[in-house]
Write an enzyme that holds these catalytic residues in place. Structure first.
Site, PDB file in Angstrom:
ATOM      1  N   CYS A   2       0.837  -1.189   0.000  1.00  0.00           N
ATOM      2  CA  CYS A   2       0.000   0.000   0.000  1.00  0.00           C
ATOM      3  C   CYS A   2       0.877   1.246   0.000  1.00  0.00           C
ATOM      4  CB  CYS A   2      -0.878  -0.013   1.234  1.00  0.00           C
ATOM      5  SG  CYS A   2      -1.704  -1.589   1.430  1.00  0.00           S
ATOM      6  N   ARG A  27       1.209   1.682  -6.171  1.00  0.00           N
ATOM      7  CA  ARG A  27       1.411   0.661  -5.144  1.00  0.00           C
ATOM      8  C   ARG A  27       0.155  -0.151  -4.869  1.00  0.00           C
ATOM      9  NH1 ARG A  27       5.229   0.781  -0.892  1.00  0.00           N
ATOM     10  NH2 ARG A  27       7.083   1.846  -1.590  1.00  0.00           N
ATOM     11  N   TRP A  74      -3.702  -1.995  -1.469  1.00  0.00           N
ATOM     12  CA  TRP A  74      -3.677  -3.244  -2.247  1.00  0.00           C
ATOM     13  C   TRP A  74      -4.067  -4.330  -1.266  1.00  0.00           C
ATOM     14  CZ3 TRP A  74      -1.074  -7.982  -2.273  1.00  0.00           C
ATOM     15  CH2 TRP A  74      -1.177  -8.715  -3.464  1.00  0.00           C
ATOM     16  N   ASN A  98       1.150  -0.334   6.003  1.00  0.00           N
ATOM     17  CA  ASN A  98       1.626  -1.073   4.831  1.00  0.00           C
ATOM     18  C   ASN A  98       2.280  -2.342   5.327  1.00  0.00           C
ATOM     19  OD1 ASN A  98       2.628  -1.866   2.346  1.00  0.00           O
ATOM     20  ND2 ASN A  98       4.461  -0.577   2.517  1.00  0.00           N
ATOM     21  N   GLY A  99       1.678  -3.505   5.049  1.00  0.00           N
ATOM     22  CA  GLY A  99       2.300  -4.753   5.478  1.00  0.00           C
ATOM     23  C   GLY A  99       1.287  -5.739   5.983  1.00  0.00           C
ATOM     24  N   GLU A 482       9.004 -12.908 -21.501  1.00  0.00           N
ATOM     25  CA  GLU A 482       8.599 -11.531 -21.197  1.00  0.00           C
ATOM     26  C   GLU A 482       7.363 -11.152 -22.033  1.00  0.00           C
ATOM     27  OE1 GLU A 482       9.036  -9.508 -18.977  1.00  0.00           O
ATOM     28  OE2 GLU A 482       8.611  -7.535 -19.785  1.00  0.00           O
ATOM     29  N   LYS A 486       3.791 -10.008 -20.464  1.00  0.00           N
ATOM     30  CA  LYS A 486       3.129  -8.737 -20.813  1.00  0.00           C
ATOM     31  C   LYS A 486       1.690  -9.006 -21.230  1.00  0.00           C
ATOM     32  CE  LYS A 486       5.218  -6.472 -19.380  1.00  0.00           C
ATOM     33  NZ  LYS A 486       6.510  -6.540 -18.758  1.00  0.00           N
ATOM     34  N   GLU A 489      -0.589 -10.171 -18.190  1.00  0.00           N
ATOM     35  CA  GLU A 489      -0.883  -9.248 -17.089  1.00  0.00           C
ATOM     36  C   GLU A 489      -1.804  -8.096 -17.493  1.00  0.00           C
ATOM     37  OE1 GLU A 489       2.369  -7.107 -15.133  1.00  0.00           O
ATOM     38  OE2 GLU A 489       3.481  -7.062 -17.007  1.00  0.00           O
ATOM     39  N   HIS A 505       7.871 -31.738 -26.093  1.00  0.00           N
ATOM     40  CA  HIS A 505       7.928 -32.442 -24.810  1.00  0.00           C
ATOM     41  C   HIS A 505       6.674 -32.177 -23.980  1.00  0.00           C
ATOM     42  CE1 HIS A 505      11.978 -33.730 -25.627  1.00  0.00           C
ATOM     43  NE2 HIS A 505      12.289 -32.481 -25.960  1.00  0.00           N
ATOM     44  N   LYS A 605       2.156  -2.038  -8.852  1.00  0.00           N
ATOM     45  CA  LYS A 605       3.435  -1.785  -9.501  1.00  0.00           C
ATOM     46  C   LYS A 605       4.595  -2.268  -8.640  1.00  0.00           C
ATOM     47  CE  LYS A 605       6.114   0.113 -12.618  1.00  0.00           C
ATOM     48  NZ  LYS A 605       6.310  -0.727 -13.820  1.00  0.00           N
TER      49      LYS A 605
HETATM   50  C1  AGP Z   1       6.231  -6.541 -14.889  1.00  0.00           C
HETATM   51  O1  AGP Z   1       5.473  -6.146 -15.965  1.00  0.00           O
HETATM   52  C2  AGP Z   1       5.609  -6.773 -13.640  1.00  0.00           C
HETATM   53  N1  AGP Z   1       4.456  -6.064 -13.389  1.00  0.00           N
HETATM   54  C3  AGP Z   1       6.367  -7.422 -12.511  1.00  0.00           C
HETATM   55  O2  AGP Z   1       6.655  -8.715 -12.931  1.00  0.00           O
HETATM   56  C4  AGP Z   1       7.659  -6.746 -12.003  1.00  0.00           C
HETATM   57  O3  AGP Z   1       8.651  -6.816 -12.983  1.00  0.00           O
HETATM   58  C5  AGP Z   1       8.099  -7.454 -10.718  1.00  0.00           C
HETATM   59  O4  AGP Z   1       7.109  -7.277  -9.741  1.00  0.00           O
HETATM   60  C6  AGP Z   1       9.436  -6.976 -10.205  1.00  0.00           C
HETATM   61  O5  AGP Z   1       9.416  -5.625  -9.868  1.00  0.00           O
HETATM   62  P1  AGP Z   1      10.745  -4.803  -9.641  1.00  0.00           P
HETATM   63  O6  AGP Z   1      11.501  -4.813 -10.927  1.00  0.00           O
HETATM   64  O7  AGP Z   1      10.297  -3.447  -9.225  1.00  0.00           O
HETATM   65  O8  AGP Z   1      11.516  -5.511  -8.565  1.00  0.00           O
END
Ligand code: AGP
Length: 610
Positions: A2, A27, A74, A98-99, A482, A486, A489, A505, A605
């Site tokens: 958060c 966050r 969050w 936060n936590g 990657e 993308k 998500e 496989h 994020k």
């Molecule tokens: C990437 O698109 C993500 N949303 C996520 O995987 C991110 O890369 C991951 O949480 C790591 O974050 P950081 O690079 O801030 O440590």
């Protein structure tokens, strides 16, 4: 995960708290709320959803006060809802947190037995009732907060407390996650993140683990875990309150994809001297550490982990160094064997990802040669705790889907590879050649972005699908991973990546005409192998979408769409360049599906919980 911001000021703090929340929304964005002391009384407003919903509620019901706290959530304990939104209150006390409190159930039972009534399903609410309980006995808010902290279990529980019993000061405590005090002209602030403070001040004091601070309008007093008053250094932030305007773009992700040439230019600036990478790019002590490095261990999460996987191929091939790559969430619970003179590298956009930070802390006890943070955020916990730091300089990244942070991480790791390869005698000419390829990256990315229109059109083929498969080989395998991350998500299409050689496989069983298969096919020594793998897909009726080198001939048929890259690129440049069309593909598919792609459901994020 958060976001927290608070201020004890001279005038109405509500606009500053709201601007802070907007900057912290990355966050978490399940709900938002704030509380102020107005005329000696605690007043609170909360809303489910984004900060904008809170702003609209405030427009109709203005709250003002000279001190206040605010929060963007969050959800961990308790679903996203108004009753679970922070601040939580008990009498005239409000808490933002936060936590996670691991022993919240036991504390809740005890409080209920003492007559406290709970209004939410959160773990946070036990904190505010316990503070109320102790305040009634101790008569001092700081003492009540300290006593409460002593009862909490579960390492991550930073908080800020506001009370009508002491209306001109906030109590802030750091347990596990960062808390930073901002020293302003007209009042002082406190937040979970520097970003929330920058519009007001760049003079900062970072709390250390276990610290409790009394943040008043004219003074800040900090006490350590033992209750002794301590001084923490005042630092002037190197960050600027970057513009968060969208400009001509519809979404931050689109903006950030298109900012990549500029971000890469910044990442390279002043780090190349006479065709060589300056060791000083990795910090003043880098030269002797990198000279002794005999192996590299990279640890990260999500997209940053994919950058590490790409780097492994390059470190092995170019620098001839052994390299292991781990997910931080797994690494911290393993018992890694550390070969002599191994450099530990933590990669993170935010520098606050809790698993990556915990891995760094664990690594410091394991006998590595040194630790290096590759990070986008100056003054983050990661950069403050690692021995060496390399800032990627991507600029503020707001979209949850990481784009420019990833490509600048790849550039950073390539610079690390080159410096380590120099120590192992690659020779000035080879170094110059690789450095030239590195310097070409911003221009090449600019050209790749010209595929935007074609990819927007291609995206229609994916918009109604439920699954997709991404294939690559060698260093392009993590690029496929990657691409799949993308897509899943932000568009919520289930996507998986496989090394193309693994197809038969198992995953080949999934292929049919409803399963788009995306492949990245540069013109390298693995192309012939990749072609055979793609034939296997065609033979099963799978629809193929191939991002290919301009010179590569594929037998076009109805089931194959080829998208040619604008230019042939060098093998060392391939991972970065082939990432760009996959970012664009995910973006355009998500636009067609109408998702909230900058703030996709269930994600945040910065991941500050385990
Ligand atoms: C990437 O698109 C993500 N949303 C996520 O995987 C991110 O890369 C991951 O949480 C790591 O974050 P950081 O690079 O801030 O440590």
């Amino acid at each position: 995960m958060c976001g927290i911001v608070g201020m004890a000021g001279g005038q109405n703090v509500t606009p500053i708290l709201m601007e802070g929340l907007r900057r912290l929304e990355y966050r978490g964005y399940d709900s938002a709320g704030l509380a102020v002391i107005n005329g000696g009384r605690l007043q609170r407003l909360r809303r489910m959803g984004k900060v904008q919903a809170l702003q609209e509620a405030l427009n109709g019901n203005p709250l003002s006060g000279a001190s206040g706290v605010a929060h963007t959530r969050w959800a961990t304990h308790g679903k996203p809802s108004e009753i679970n939104a922070h601040p939580h209150t008990s009498g005239g006390i409000a808490v933002v947190h936060n936590g996670i409190i691991e022993n919240h159930e036991a504390l809740r039972e005890q409080l209920e037995a003492d007559g406290y009534r709970f209004a939410s399903e959160t773990d946070t609410e036990v904190i505010v009732h316990r503070i109320n309980y102790h305040l009634a006995r101790a008569g001092d808010l700081r003492l009540a907060v300290s006593r409460t902290i002593g009862e909490l279990e579960g390492g991550y529980a930073s908080m800020v407390v506001l009370s009508d019993a002491q209306p001109d000061a906030l109590i802030a405590a750091r347990i596990g996650t960062p808390v930073v005090v901002g020293l302003g002209g007209d009042g002082n602030l406190v937040a979970s993140d520097v970003a929330a403070l920058l519009p007001v001040t760049s003079r900062l004091q970072f709390l250390e683990e276990g610290d409790v601070a009394v943040v008043g309008r004219d003074s800040v007093r900090i006490f350590d875990a033992g209750g002794r008053e301590v001084q923490r250094p005042v630092r002037v932030s190197e960050q600027t309150a970057d513009s968060v305007d969208l400009g001509r773009h519809r979404h931050y992700m689109e903006k950030e994809i298109h900012e990549q040439p500029a971000a890469l230019t910044r990442a390279l600036a002043n780090r190349i001297e006479d065709g060589a990478i300056a060791d000083s790019a990795f910090g003043p002590e880098a030269r002797s550490i990198l000279a002794q490095t005999a192996g590299v261990h990279i640890v990260a999460c999500g997209t940053s982990y994919h950058a590490g996987l790409v780097a492994r191929y390059q470190l092995e091939e170019v620098a001839r160094l052994p390299c292991a790559v781990d997910l931080a969430s797994e690494y911290r619970y393993r018992s890694p064997v550390v070969p002599e003179n191994t450099l530990f590298v933590a990669i993170s956009q935010s520098g606050e990802t809790v698993d990556t930070l915990a891995a760094l802390r664990a690594a410091k006890e394991l006998g590595y040669l040194a630790t290096l943070a590759i990070c986008n955020v100056a003054e983050s916990s990661l950069t403050r705790e690692a021995d060496l730091t390399f800032l990627t300089r991507a600029g503020i990244e707001i979209g949850v889907a990481s784009t420019k942070a990833f490509t600048t991480q790849l550039a950073a790791l390539l610079m690390l590879t080159i410096v380590l390869a120099r120590q192992r005698g690659i020779g000035a000419d080879t170094e110059r050649q690789i450095v030239n390829h590195l310097a070409e990256l911003p221009g090449l990315v600019e050209q790749s972005l010209l595929l935007d229109g074609a990819i927007a059109e291609l995206a229609h083929e994916f918009a109604d699908k439920h699954h997709a498969l991404f294939l690559g080989r060698g260093a392009l395998n993590p690029v496929a991973m990657e691409g799949a991350l993308k897509l899943k998500e932000i568009s919520y299409i289930h996507a998986e990546a496989y090394a193309a050689g693994e197809l038969k496989h198992g995953p080949l069983a999934l292929v049919d005409d409803d399963m788009p298969v995306v492949a990245v096919a540069p013109n390298n020594e693995l192309l012939a192998k990749l072609r055979s793998n793609l034939q296997e897909v065609r033979a099963r009726g799978g629809r193929l979408f191939v991002f290919a080198d301009p010179a590569v001939e594929f037998g076009d048929d109805d089931g194959v769409r080829i998208l040619r890259m604008p230019a042939h690129v060098q093998p060392i440049q391939e991972p970065l360049l082939y990432t760009v069309p996959l970012q664009l593909l995910a973006y355009h598919v998500a636009v067609l599906r109408g998702t909230d792609l900058d703030q996709p459901r269930n994600l945040a994020k910065t991941v500050t919980v385990e």
